[in-house]
Design a protein around this motif. Structure first.
Motif, PDB file in Angstrom:
ATOM      1  N   VAL A   1       1.046  -1.376   0.001  1.00 24.18           N
ATOM      2  CA  VAL A   1      -0.044   0.135   0.199  1.00 24.18           C
ATOM      3  C   VAL A   1       0.954   1.177  -0.173  1.00 24.18           C
ATOM      4  O   VAL A   1       0.643   2.060  -0.703  1.00 24.18           O
ATOM      5  CB  VAL A   1      -0.892  -0.119   1.330  1.00 24.18           C
ATOM      6  N   LEU A   2       1.876   1.351   0.789  1.00 20.93           N
ATOM      7  CA  LEU A   2       2.659   2.439   0.941  1.00 20.93           C
ATOM      8  C   LEU A   2       3.284   2.542  -0.521  1.00 20.93           C
ATOM      9  O   LEU A   2       3.632   3.780  -1.085  1.00 20.93           O
ATOM     10  CB  LEU A   2       3.764   2.040   1.892  1.00 20.93           C
ATOM     11  N   ALA A   3       3.947   1.687  -0.946  1.00 18.94           N
ATOM     12  CA  ALA A   3       4.643   1.558  -2.439  1.00 18.94           C
ATOM     13  C   ALA A   3       3.714   2.194  -3.397  1.00 18.94           C
ATOM     14  O   ALA A   3       4.232   3.082  -4.222  1.00 18.94           O
ATOM     15  CB  ALA A   3       5.237   0.254  -2.704  1.00 18.94           C
ATOM     16  N   ARG A   4       2.432   1.710  -3.433  1.00 21.08           N
ATOM     17  CA  ARG A   4       1.481   2.317  -4.476  1.00 21.08           C
ATOM     18  C   ARG A   4       1.080   3.519  -4.394  1.00 21.08           C
ATOM     19  O   ARG A   4       0.916   4.361  -5.035  1.00 21.08           O
ATOM     20  CB  ARG A   4       0.364   1.271  -4.815  1.00 21.08           C
ATOM     21  N   ALA A   5       0.887   3.804  -3.109  1.00 23.57           N
ATOM     22  CA  ALA A   5       0.645   5.270  -2.960  1.00 23.57           C
ATOM     23  C   ALA A   5       1.656   6.351  -3.177  1.00 23.57           C
ATOM     24  O   ALA A   5       1.500   7.317  -3.729  1.00 23.57           O
ATOM     25  CB  ALA A   5       0.451   5.359  -1.365  1.00 23.57           C
TER      26      ALA A   5
ATOM     27  N   ARG B   1      -6.047  12.283  -4.120  1.00 25.54           N
ATOM     28  CA  ARG B   1      -6.721  11.675  -3.220  1.00 25.54           C
ATOM     29  C   ARG B   1      -7.610  10.796  -4.164  1.00 25.54           C
ATOM     30  O   ARG B   1      -7.968   9.427  -3.651  1.00 25.54           O
ATOM     31  CB  ARG B   1      -7.483  12.353  -2.496  1.00 25.54           C
ATOM     32  N   GLY B   2      -8.238  11.210  -5.117  1.00 25.96           N
ATOM     33  CA  GLY B   2      -9.102  10.715  -6.084  1.00 25.96           C
ATOM     34  C   GLY B   2      -8.525   9.353  -6.693  1.00 25.96           C
ATOM     35  O   GLY B   2      -9.356   8.277  -6.818  1.00 25.96           O
ATOM     36  N   GLU B   3      -7.141   9.530  -7.112  1.00 28.51           N
ATOM     37  CA  GLU B   3      -6.646   8.495  -7.763  1.00 28.51           C
ATOM     38  C   GLU B   3      -6.198   7.312  -6.710  1.00 28.51           C
ATOM     39  O   GLU B   3      -6.458   6.121  -7.262  1.00 28.51           O
ATOM     40  CB  GLU B   3      -4.965   8.746  -8.149  1.00 28.51           C
ATOM     41  N   ILE B   4      -5.921   7.499  -5.527  1.00 30.28           N
ATOM     42  CA  ILE B   4      -5.558   6.696  -4.426  1.00 30.28           C
ATOM     43  C   ILE B   4      -6.922   5.902  -4.178  1.00 30.28           C
ATOM     44  O   ILE B   4      -6.898   4.801  -4.129  1.00 30.28           O
ATOM     45  CB  ILE B   4      -4.884   7.129  -3.314  1.00 30.28           C
ATOM     46  N   SER B   5      -8.077   6.601  -3.806  1.00 32.22           N
ATOM     47  CA  SER B   5      -9.217   5.987  -3.481  1.00 32.22           C
ATOM     48  C   SER B   5      -9.839   5.089  -4.662  1.00 32.22           C
ATOM     49  O   SER B   5     -10.687   4.145  -4.297  1.00 32.22           O
ATOM     50  CB  SER B   5     -10.404   7.140  -3.036  1.00 32.22           C
TER      51      SER B   5
ATOM     52  N   LEU C   1      -7.988   3.025  -6.649  1.00 26.89           N
ATOM     53  CA  LEU C   1      -7.104   2.050  -6.843  1.00 26.89           C
ATOM     54  C   LEU C   1      -7.749   0.587  -6.792  1.00 26.89           C
ATOM     55  O   LEU C   1      -8.555   0.531  -5.609  1.00 26.89           O
ATOM     56  CB  LEU C   1      -5.849   2.056  -5.942  1.00 26.89           C
ATOM     57  N   ASN C   2      -7.510  -0.324  -7.339  1.00 30.61           N
ATOM     58  CA  ASN C   2      -7.948  -1.777  -7.220  1.00 30.61           C
ATOM     59  C   ASN C   2      -7.133  -2.538  -6.429  1.00 30.61           C
ATOM     60  O   ASN C   2      -5.811  -2.477  -7.047  1.00 30.61           O
ATOM     61  CB  ASN C   2      -8.580  -2.286  -8.453  1.00 30.61           C
TER      62      ASN C   2
ATOM     63  N   ARG D   1      -9.580  -1.720   0.898  1.00 30.16           N
ATOM     64  CA  ARG D   1      -9.638  -0.447   0.334  1.00 30.16           C
ATOM     65  C   ARG D   1      -9.000   0.829   1.124  1.00 30.16           C
ATOM     66  O   ARG D   1      -8.859   0.995   2.290  1.00 30.16           O
ATOM     67  CB  ARG D   1     -11.303   0.040   0.587  1.00 30.16           C
ATOM     68  N   VAL D   2      -8.358   1.460   0.242  1.00 27.26           N
ATOM     69  CA  VAL D   2      -7.352   2.577   0.798  1.00 27.26           C
ATOM     70  C   VAL D   2      -7.827   3.807   0.372  1.00 27.26           C
ATOM     71  O   VAL D   2      -7.838   4.134  -0.843  1.00 27.26           O
ATOM     72  CB  VAL D   2      -5.876   2.094   0.285  1.00 27.26           C
TER      73      VAL D   2
END
Length: 475
Positions: A376-380, A422-426, A428-429, A436-437
């Motif tokens: 999660v940290l890496a993709r964020a 924020r929108g791009e992260i929320s 994410l699949n 859900r992140v």
């Protein structure tokens, strides 16, 4: 690669220098010969002719003085005494400087029918024996002053000792001067040959050393445009080859030259070089001026530091990058933020920051495990890098917090970027079922003060976003 490109291929001949030394030697010999010839053929005969002319003139004057004795009509005994006295006076005449007699010998022979002299005194001889082969002998007829009748012959032997001494002295000086000049010419020729031989050996050794040098070296002209010589390392490193004009060239060398080689005052400079496959290399390029065969050249040397640069980059990345997220770490973020604030204070630019925090990240770790938390940290972090501008800087602030620095941005512009993130992260699949992140953020715009004050405003806005239900941005 053809051997004619190598430094050692050309041996300096110094033909011009040798010919110049020979010309100067011949000029010295010619000048000495001309001076000697001028003395022997012109000056010495002129001196002898002038001395002979003066001797003849003196003899004529002395003959007239002897003739004047017959105008008095003296008795024979007194006439003999007067002639003896006059002849002694002639022999006593001397040169002013050397005190050498002007006349060595005088002979008088009178006609017995034209004079009243006794028969035993018709001949008068005064002076040294006439043994001088080079003496000037002048025979002057003697005439009675009144009767204009030939009364005898006077022979005058002029002294040539001073003339012979002068000629001998000049000849001796010419001989020694000519010998000294010839000796100097020989010594000069031998010294020039020795010096040129040493120079040839020195330059040959220099060319050999340059040719076998393990790093690239090029000999270029003063304008640094024409390659005179290049060693094998330079030919390989820069991909040099002969063009249609017969000159060494390559695209790598052309780019390097067009970027501007270091000056002699600058010494050396790190420059990037691209090879034939357009791969970048880093090299320390230095330029010095040298003289070969009397002609100034510039020696360009290159030391490849690509590996050192790679190590530096890795060290820099390790020191300034978070290993997990591959984003900048807290240390680098503070350094960069400090620089940006100084620039804002100096130039009056705008600056905004966004402080992000992943929502319920502890719950994610507890529920799905730390491995999923790391993903999660890496993709964020990857989403942050994709959404910010090129000039922006983003990194891991600590734990699950991220900081984005936005130079020349207002709070409103920063809010729009933060909303996009924020929108791009929320959206994410995730491959983990039920995961859900979301992310919350606080925006702050710099208006003076310290780094801590700016980040404190962003942190307060982040706290308000959390209080208002998370998954939102506050500014």
């Amino acid at each position: 690669m053809p051997s004619e490109h190598r430094f050692a291929e050309e041996r300096p001949s110094f033909a011009f220098e040798r010919n110049l030394a020979a010309i100067f030697g011949l000029l010295g010999l010619l000048l000495t010969g001309l001076i000697s010839s001028y003395w022997l053929l012109v000056l010495e005969p002129s001196l002898q002719a002038d001395a002979e002319s003066r001797a003849h003139a003196l003899a004529q004057a002395q003959a007239r003085s002897l003739e004047s004795l017959f105008a008095i009509e003296l008795p024979p005994e007194r006439l003999v005494t007067a002639l003896d006295t006059r002849l002694d006076g002639i022999l006593l005449l001397k040169e002013q400087g050397t005190r050498t007699p002007l006349t060595d010998r005088v002979e008088l022979e009178f006609d017995p029918h034209a004079t009243s002299l006794p028969a035993e005194r018709l001949t008068f001889v005064r002076g040294e024996d006439a043994t001088c082969a080079n003496c000037f002998v002048t025979e002057e007829p003697l005439y009675h002053p009144r009767k204009h009748q030939l009364i005898g012959i006077a022979s005058f032997y002029a002294n040539t000792q001073s003339l012979s001494a002068l000629i001998g002295d000049v000849r001796s000086k010419l001989f020694w001067t000519g010998g000294a000049v010839l000796l100097l010419i020989v010594l000069g020729w031998l010294s020039a040959g020795w010096l040129l031989r040493r120079l040839r050996e020195s330059e040959t050794n220099l060319r050999s050393l340059l040719d076998v040098a393990p790093f690239p070296m090029l000999l270029v002209d003063q304008s640094q445009t024409l390659i005179i010589r290049a060693n094998l390392a330079a030919i390989r490193y820069l991909g040099l080859s002969k063009g249609a004009d017969g000159q060494l060239a390559s695209a790598a060398w052309t780019r390097l030259r067009d970027e501007g080689l270091p000056s002699e005052e600058e010494g050396q400079r790190e420059m990037q070089i691209r090879d034939q496959e357009d791969r970048p290399h880093w090299a320390v390029v230095s330029v010095i001026q040298i003289h070969l065969s009397g002609t100034p050249h510039r020696l360009v040397s290159l030391v490849d530091i690509s590996e050192l640069k790679s190590i530096q980059q890795r060290l820099h990345q390790a020191a300034n990058t978070d290993a997990l997220t591959r984003s900048y770490n807290r240390r680098y973020l503070f350094e960069r933020l400090h620089q940006e604030l100084l620039q804002c204070d100096r130039e009056g630019h705008r600056l905004a920051v966004i402080l992000f925090d992943l929502d319920e990240f502890k719950s994610i770790n507890d529920t799905y495990g730390h491995a999923v938390g790391d993903i999660v940290l890496a993709r964020a972090a990857e989403v942050l890098r994709q959404c910010v501008r090129t000039m922006d800087v983003c990194g891991r602030y600590g734990g699950e917090e991220f900081l984005v620095i936005l130079p020349s941005a207002t709070a409103k512009a920063a809010f729009e970027i933060a909303e996009r993130i924020r929108g791009e992260i929320s959206a994410l699949n995730w491959s983990t079922p039920g995961l859900r992140v979301t992310i919350s953020g606080g925006v702050a715009e710099y208006s003076g003060g310290t780094i801590d004050a700016l980040l404190e405003v962003a942190d307060r806005n982040l706290y308000r976003a959390k209080e208002r239900g998370r998954n939102r941005i506050v500014y």
